[in-house]
Design an enzyme around this catalytic site. Structure first.
Site, PDB file in Angstrom:
ATOM      1  N   GLU A 218       0.843  -1.202   0.000  1.00  0.00           N
ATOM      2  CA  GLU A 218       0.000   0.000   0.000  1.00  0.00           C
ATOM      3  C   GLU A 218       0.868   1.238   0.000  1.00  0.00           C
ATOM      4  OE1 GLU A 218      -3.156   0.211   2.858  1.00  0.00           O
ATOM      5  OE2 GLU A 218      -3.856  -1.809   2.426  1.00  0.00           O
TER       6      GLU A 218
ATOM      7  N   HIS B  50      -8.131   1.365   0.721  1.00  0.00           N
ATOM      8  CA  HIS B  50      -8.114   1.380   2.193  1.00  0.00           C
ATOM      9  C   HIS B  50      -9.054   2.450   2.768  1.00  0.00           C
ATOM     10  CE1 HIS B  50      -5.407  -0.058   5.718  1.00  0.00           C
ATOM     11  NE2 HIS B  50      -6.594   0.339   6.193  1.00  0.00           N
TER      12      HIS B  50
HETATM   13  O1  LIG Z   1      -6.785  -0.084  11.231  1.00  0.00           O
HETATM   14  C1  LIG Z   1      -7.777   0.570  10.924  1.00  0.00           C
HETATM   15  O2  LIG Z   1      -8.559   1.042  11.766  1.00  0.00           O
HETATM   16  C2  LIG Z   1      -8.068   0.811   9.490  1.00  0.00           C
HETATM   17  O3  LIG Z   1      -7.147   0.154   8.688  1.00  0.00           O
HETATM   18  C3  LIG Z   1      -8.102   2.262   9.147  1.00  0.00           C
HETATM   19  O4  LIG Z   1      -6.908   2.839   9.484  1.00  0.00           O
HETATM   20  P1  LIG Z   1      -6.591   4.348   9.076  1.00  0.00           P
HETATM   21  O5  LIG Z   1      -7.835   4.939   8.508  1.00  0.00           O
HETATM   22  O6  LIG Z   1      -6.203   5.050  10.320  1.00  0.00           O
HETATM   23  O7  LIG Z   1      -5.480   4.345   8.131  1.00  0.00           O
END
Ligand SMILES: O=C(O)[C@H](O)COP(=O)(O)O
Length: 310
Positions: A260, A281
């Site tokens: 990623e 994501h």
């Molecule tokens: O681990 C998480 O809660 C999700 O992958 C989202 O993470 P992030 O939005 O903080 O990157």
């Protein structure tokens, strides 16, 4: 006190720190390791999402650090042992993005089962693909959850409302736990064989890396759908792409990837793969979820700074 935020968050939530905390919010820091390291001396709180690698070298450059606030729940980007050794508290925003993820799982499950929403171009071109777009219903099908924590339970509640049966595999949840009520408690092979939709809700650890590999994929019910909102490393991406291309699986939604951001090079394995939804994501990030996650994280960090020895 000084807090550095190295990734995006709801900026209004930062007001929660009040006047006494100096806040440096620079979402560009995640992509400029040198600048992030340079900003760390004299910093007591660091707020990150999933991309900032909070490793031993970063902690070494942050002698004043007392707390890491995580704008989410996955902690695989944080060296927990090094944080512990240095007395740095790690605060995930547990529960704050649960609804966002659960709704993503339900919406992709329904989209993939129905398979009816990609017809815009053919419709505009004057086609009427009515028979080709007869899909399936969620009702009566089995929602199989790998991991049965808070997010999986929120998925279960919504899937049940759609008339789905719920099955789950979670070796860390005691068999007598009341959370199992109304849920079939399965081994992983049982779950793989019985799930129409398999949704992953486990953290990435040495125990879960490639948990859904070629063997697990071939043990899945023919035509089943896979949804991954957990971590890319939990599923073997090339094996999944092959199973979809060969028609052994019915579809997949991937929100997380082994690499990623997904690069053009890494993305090649998904080229031409049918019934595949790819998103960057974002399952845990909605407008509402972002505000909740940010508010909870500011509160967590503020409390940890107040508790920490001066
Ligand atoms: O681990 C998480 O809660 C999700 O992958 C989202 O993470 P992030 O939005 O903080 O990157």
């Amino acid at each position: 006190m000084r807090v550095v935020v190295s990734e995006f968050m709801d900026t209004e939530a930062l007001a929660g720190f009040g006047e006494e905390v100096e806040v440096v919010h620079d979402p560009g820091l995640v992509d400029d390791r040198g600048a992030l390291i340079a900003a760390l001396p004299g910093t007591h709180g660091l707020i990150v999402r999933n991309r900032t690698q909070v490793d031993a070298a970063l902690l070494e450059a942050a002698p004043d650090l007392r707390v890491v606030g995580r704008l989410g729940v996955g902690l695989d980007n944080i060296d927990l042992a090094s944080c512990k050794a240095r007395g740095v508290k790690v605060c995930p925003a547990t529960g704050a993005n649960t609804l966002s993820v659960a709704e993503y799982v339900i919406s992709t499950a329904l989209s993939l089962l129905r398979g009816a929403y990609g017809s815009k171009a053919t419709m505009i071109a004057g086609e009427w693909p009515r028979n080709a777009l007869i899909g399936g219903e969620a009702s009566g099908r089995v929602m199989g959850l790998v991991g049965y924590g808070g997010i999986a339970r929120a998925v279960a509640e919504r899937a049940r409302a759609l008339g789905m049966r719920i099955a789950a595999h979670d070796p860390f949840l005691d068999a007598g736990d009341p959370a199992w009520q109304g849920v079939e408690n399965c081994t992983l092979p049982e779950l793989l064989a019985g799930a129409d939709i398999l949704s992953l809700h486990v953290p990435l650890s040495e125990g879960t890396r490639n948990l859904i590999g070629p063997e697990a994929i071939s043990a899945m019910k023919p035509g089943a759908i896979v949804i991954n909102t957990a971590r890319g490393g939990v599923i073997d991406e090339p094996a999944l792409a092959r199973a979809l291309t060969e028609g052994r699986l019915g579809g997949a939604a991937l929100d997380v990837f082994a690499t990623e951001p997904l690069t053009a090079e890494a993305g090649k394995i998904f080229e031409g793969v049918p019934n595949l939804i790819l998103t960057p994501h974002i399952a845990g990030v909605t407008d509402e979820g972002n505000v909740r996650v940010s508010t909870v994280t500011v509160r967590n960090v503020k409390e940890a700074l107040a508790d920490a020895p001066a």
